[in-house]
Design a protein around this motif. Structure first.
Motif, short mmCIF file in Angstrom:
data_model
loop_
_atom_site.label_atom_id
_atom_site.label_comp_id
_atom_site.label_asym_id
_atom_site.label_seq_id
_atom_site.Cartn_x
_atom_site.Cartn_y
_atom_site.Cartn_z
N ARG A 12 46.37 21.11 66.36
CA ARG A 12 47.22 20.90 67.55
C ARG A 12 46.62 21.39 68.86
N VAL A 102 47.84 36.26 74.14
CA VAL A 102 49.06 36.15 74.94
C VAL A 102 49.40 34.67 75.02
N GLY A 109 56.92 30.47 68.27
CA GLY A 109 57.71 30.05 67.11
C GLY A 109 57.25 28.77 66.43
N THR A 114 49.03 31.65 65.81
CA THR A 114 48.31 31.89 64.55
C THR A 114 47.15 30.91 64.42
N CYS A 137 48.80 46.97 68.57
CA CYS A 137 50.00 46.61 69.35
C CYS A 137 51.02 47.73 69.28
N ASN A 141 56.48 45.70 68.98
CA ASN A 141 56.08 44.32 69.27
C ASN A 141 55.98 43.54 67.95
C1 LIG Z 1 52.32 37.75 70.03
C2 LIG Z 1 52.68 36.30 70.24
C3 LIG Z 1 51.44 35.50 70.64
C4 LIG Z 1 53.26 35.74 68.92
O1 LIG Z 1 53.82 34.46 69.15
P1 LIG Z 1 54.60 33.69 67.99
O2 LIG Z 1 55.16 32.46 68.56
O3 LIG Z 1 55.52 34.62 67.27
O4 LIG Z 1 53.42 33.34 66.96
P2 LIG Z 1 53.05 31.93 66.35
O5 LIG Z 1 52.73 30.95 67.43
O6 LIG Z 1 51.99 32.19 65.35
O7 LIG Z 1 54.39 31.45 65.66
C5 LIG Z 1 54.89 32.14 64.53
C6 LIG Z 1 56.34 31.84 64.33
O8 LIG Z 1 56.47 30.42 64.21
C7 LIG Z 1 56.92 30.10 62.90
N1 LIG Z 1 56.16 28.92 62.51
C8 LIG Z 1 56.60 27.64 62.65
N2 LIG Z 1 55.65 26.79 62.26
C9 LIG Z 1 54.58 27.50 61.86
C10 LIG Z 1 53.30 27.16 61.36
N3 LIG Z 1 52.93 25.90 61.21
N4 LIG Z 1 52.43 28.16 61.06
C11 LIG Z 1 52.79 29.45 61.21
N5 LIG Z 1 53.99 29.83 61.70
C12 LIG Z 1 54.89 28.87 62.02
C13 LIG Z 1 56.67 31.33 62.05
O9 LIG Z 1 57.57 31.41 60.98
C14 LIG Z 1 56.90 32.43 63.06
O10 LIG Z 1 58.25 32.62 63.29
P3 LIG Z 1 58.97 34.00 62.87
O11 LIG Z 1 58.23 35.12 63.55
O12 LIG Z 1 60.35 33.82 63.37
O13 LIG Z 1 58.83 34.06 61.39
C15 LIG Z 1 53.77 36.15 71.35
O14 LIG Z 1 54.91 36.84 70.94
C16 LIG Z 1 53.32 36.66 72.72
O15 LIG Z 1 52.59 35.99 73.45
N6 LIG Z 1 53.81 37.86 73.13
C17 LIG Z 1 53.56 38.38 74.46
C18 LIG Z 1 52.16 38.93 74.61
C19 LIG Z 1 51.86 40.03 73.61
O16 LIG Z 1 52.65 40.94 73.40
N7 LIG Z 1 50.68 39.93 73.00
C20 LIG Z 1 50.23 40.87 71.99
C21 LIG Z 1 49.73 42.11 72.61
S1 LIG Z 1 49.32 43.34 71.39
#
Ligand SMILES: CC(C)(COP(=O)(O)OP(=O)(O)OC[C@H]1O[C@@H](n2cnc3c(N)ncnc32)[C@H](O)[C@@H]1OP(=O)(O)O)[C@@H](O)C(=O)NCCC(=O)NCCS
Length: 186
Positions: A12, A102, A109, A114, A137, A141
């Motif tokens: 994607r 970030v 979600g 990932t 982290c 978080n």
């Molecule tokens: C950390 C961060 C990047 C994580 O984002 P995220 O959207 O949770 O991560 P992903 O894009 O991997 O998505 C995972 C979620 O999508 C869901 N999901 C849906 N389709 C998916 C797929 N094909 N593969 C994996 N996960 C999937 C997962 O179940 C998970 O949801 P859940 O946590 O409710 O179980 C985000 O929260 C962020 O940018 N935070 C602010 C900056 C920050 O704090 N950075 C880290 C500093 S240490």
């Protein structure tokens, strides 16, 4: 040394170097307090985002110990930059690196972070040849540590009140993966 062969494509996403044209996209999420909540910077103004972007543009390759690589993550369906990855070369002698990420909350979600961060691990292990990659982290978080767990990283440490962060004591988690663990996953 690491000079990635861009673009790197995943189902994607397109991963590439940052350019001056990415300011609007980066500002769209670097300006949000909820994004910066557990980061070492405050939500950014447009000018601050511009300065951050300049730094990222300068981090296009890793040449020596202490350098960092910044990677822009473009969502192919929209052509917009929705994420921002960093690979730090923490020690050449000990072959250690650190990852950071970030993403725009509009894209949370869906597993996009990932999908992108897995390529960052690949750049670290297969490109730079590190022995160990770690990520850190704030213990609160949850999305960040869940992401590292999805990547297959191990929780190595839970540091208790090791930082005075934004007016209160906070805990820090350390996750890591070794090169042999990465290869075993492949
Ligand atoms: C950390 C961060 C990047 C994580 O984002 P995220 O959207 O949770 O991560 P992903 O894009 O991997 O998505 C995972 C979620 O999508 C869901 N999901 C849906 N389709 C998916 C797929 N094909 N593969 C994996 N996960 C999937 C997962 O179940 C998970 O949801 P859940 O946590 O409710 O179980 C985000 O929260 C962020 O940018 N935070 C602010 C900056 C920050 O704090 N950075 C880290 C500093 S240490």
């Amino acid at each position: 040394m690491l000079a990635p062969s861009y673009p790197i494509t995943t189902p994607r996403l397109t991963l590439r170097a940052f350019t001056e044209d990415d300011l609007d996209d980066l500002y769209a999420f670097h300006s949000l307090p909820e994004v910066a909540r557990y980061l070492y910077w405050e939500a950014r103004t447009r000018e601050e985002t511009e300065a951050a972007l300049e730094e990222k543009i300068g981090r296009a390759e890793i040449r020596s110990d202490g350098d960092a690589l910044s990677v822009a993550v473009e969502l192919r369906e929209t052509g917009r930059v929705v994420g921002d990855l960093t690979l730090f070369w923490r020690s050449e002698e000990n072959r250690q690196g650190e990852i950071g990420y970030v993403f725009n909350p509009a894209c949370h979600g869906r597993g996009l972070a990932t999908e992108a961060a897995r390529e960052l691990l690949r750049l670290g292990f297969d490109g730079l040849g590190v022995h160990r990659l770690y990520g850190r982290c704030d213990a609160r978080n949850i999305p960040s540590y869940r992401l590292m767990e999805r990547l297959g990283m191990r929780r190595e440490a839970h540091l208790v009140e090791n930082e005075f962060f934004e007016g209160e004591w906070s805990d820090e988690l350390v996750y890591a993966m070794l090169a042999r663990e990465w290869r075993a996953q492949a």
